[in-house]
Design a protein around this motif. Sequence first.
Motif, PDB file in Angstrom:
ATOM      1  N   CYS A 254       0.947  -1.250   0.020  1.00 28.07           N
ATOM      2  CA  CYS A 254      -0.183   0.069   0.144  1.00 28.07           C
ATOM      3  C   CYS A 254       0.973   1.177  -0.036  1.00 28.07           C
ATOM      4  N   GLN A 255       0.288   2.073  -0.698  1.00 29.32           N
ATOM      5  CA  GLN A 255       1.032   3.553  -0.583  1.00 29.32           C
ATOM      6  C   GLN A 255      -0.039   4.559   0.048  1.00 29.32           C
ATOM      7  N   PHE A 256       0.423   5.710   0.759  1.00 26.57           N
ATOM      8  CA  PHE A 256      -0.509   6.721   1.534  1.00 26.57           C
ATOM      9  C   PHE A 256      -0.153   8.111   0.910  1.00 26.57           C
ATOM     10  N   ASN A 257      -1.342   8.742   0.397  1.00 28.76           N
ATOM     11  CA  ASN A 257      -1.157   9.915  -0.233  1.00 28.76           C
ATOM     12  C   ASN A 257      -1.532  10.923   1.022  1.00 28.76           C
ATOM     13  N   ARG A 258      -0.399  11.842   1.070  1.00 28.68           N
ATOM     14  CA  ARG A 258      -0.785  13.062   1.875  1.00 28.68           C
ATOM     15  C   ARG A 258      -0.378  14.298   1.295  1.00 28.68           C
ATOM     16  N   ASN A 259      -1.386  15.108   1.165  1.00 25.28           N
ATOM     17  CA  ASN A 259      -1.248  16.411   0.316  1.00 25.28           C
ATOM     18  C   ASN A 259      -0.496  16.397  -1.045  1.00 25.28           C
ATOM     19  N   GLY A 260      -1.064  15.210  -1.605  1.00 27.00           N
ATOM     20  CA  GLY A 260      -0.741  15.142  -2.913  1.00 27.00           C
ATOM     21  C   GLY A 260       0.384  14.317  -3.287  1.00 27.00           C
ATOM     22  N   SER A 261       1.071  13.832  -2.460  1.00 25.67           N
ATOM     23  CA  SER A 261       2.187  12.999  -2.464  1.00 25.67           C
ATOM     24  C   SER A 261       2.321  11.682  -1.870  1.00 25.67           C
ATOM     25  N   TRP A 262       2.779  10.561  -2.613  1.00 23.25           N
ATOM     26  CA  TRP A 262       2.528   9.213  -2.294  1.00 23.25           C
ATOM     27  C   TRP A 262       3.913   8.962  -1.345  1.00 23.25           C
TER      28      TRP A 262
ATOM     29  N   ALA B  93      -6.412  11.309  13.793  1.00 23.42           N
ATOM     30  CA  ALA B  93      -5.126  11.233  13.335  1.00 23.42           C
ATOM     31  C   ALA B  93      -4.901  10.855  11.835  1.00 23.42           C
ATOM     32  N   ALA B  94      -5.855  10.044  11.512  1.00 28.29           N
ATOM     33  CA  ALA B  94      -5.556   9.384  10.126  1.00 28.29           C
ATOM     34  C   ALA B  94      -6.576   9.556   9.104  1.00 28.29           C
ATOM     35  N   SER B  95      -7.263  10.597   8.902  1.00 25.99           N
ATOM     36  CA  SER B  95      -8.176  10.829   8.145  1.00 25.99           C
ATOM     37  C   SER B  95      -7.963  12.069   6.977  1.00 25.99           C
ATOM     38  N   VAL B  96      -7.681  12.971   7.677  1.00 24.19           N
ATOM     39  CA  VAL B  96      -7.220  14.311   6.880  1.00 24.19           C
ATOM     40  C   VAL B  96      -5.861  14.809   7.324  1.00 24.19           C
ATOM     41  N   SER B  97      -5.245  15.791   6.319  1.00 24.30           N
ATOM     42  CA  SER B  97      -4.222  16.483   6.997  1.00 24.30           C
ATOM     43  C   SER B  97      -4.383  17.582   7.862  1.00 24.30           C
ATOM     44  N   SER B  98      -3.682  17.702   8.952  1.00 21.53           N
ATOM     45  CA  SER B  98      -4.248  18.859   9.815  1.00 21.53           C
ATOM     46  C   SER B  98      -3.686  19.994   9.234  1.00 21.53           C
ATOM     47  N   SER B  99      -2.758  20.162   8.251  1.00 22.28           N
ATOM     48  CA  SER B  99      -2.285  21.442   7.674  1.00 22.28           C
ATOM     49  C   SER B  99      -3.142  21.872   6.627  1.00 22.28           C
ATOM     50  N   SER B 100      -3.568  20.977   5.932  1.00 22.95           N
ATOM     51  CA  SER B 100      -4.399  21.479   4.435  1.00 22.95           C
ATOM     52  C   SER B 100      -5.741  20.994   4.724  1.00 22.95           C
ATOM     53  N   GLY B 101      -6.135  20.124   5.457  1.00 22.94           N
ATOM     54  CA  GLY B 101      -7.631  19.734   5.485  1.00 22.94           C
ATOM     55  C   GLY B 101      -8.195  18.733   4.534  1.00 22.94           C
ATOM     56  N   LYS B 102      -7.107  18.204   3.635  1.00 22.21           N
ATOM     57  CA  LYS B 102      -7.356  17.443   2.412  1.00 22.21           C
ATOM     58  C   LYS B 102      -7.285  16.024   3.228  1.00 22.21           C
TER      59      LYS B 102
END
Length: 106
Positions: A27-35, A68-77
């Motif tokens: 699996c890969q994890f996408n955070r703020n547009g980066s994998w 903790a694991a649903s959305v970015s705290s910084s961007s809200g994405k």
Amino acid sequence: NCNATQAPPVTRAEIDALFKKLQAADCQFNRNGSWYSGLQAQSHLTQKLEYFENKDMIKTTEDFITHAASVSSSSGKAYLVKCGNTPATESKIWLQEQLNILRGSK
């Protein structure tokens, strides 16, 4: 930090099992547009877990997924998870599905 309140042991065990699934299932994890790899995701989410534990907000594994694991705290994405050739899914949905499987197999 003497005031840190760790999540209950059963919750911590479930969270650890979810981290293992994230790493084991290609699996890969996408955070703020980066994998990121499952291992990188675990590192990031562990920091967030400890942050929310310090605020005494993690009692259940669902609390961890929500806070903790649903959305970015910084961007809200929303975070995304992609395993193998499957389409990317919101991490909140993927983690809840994995948790349901985990609990069903006990």
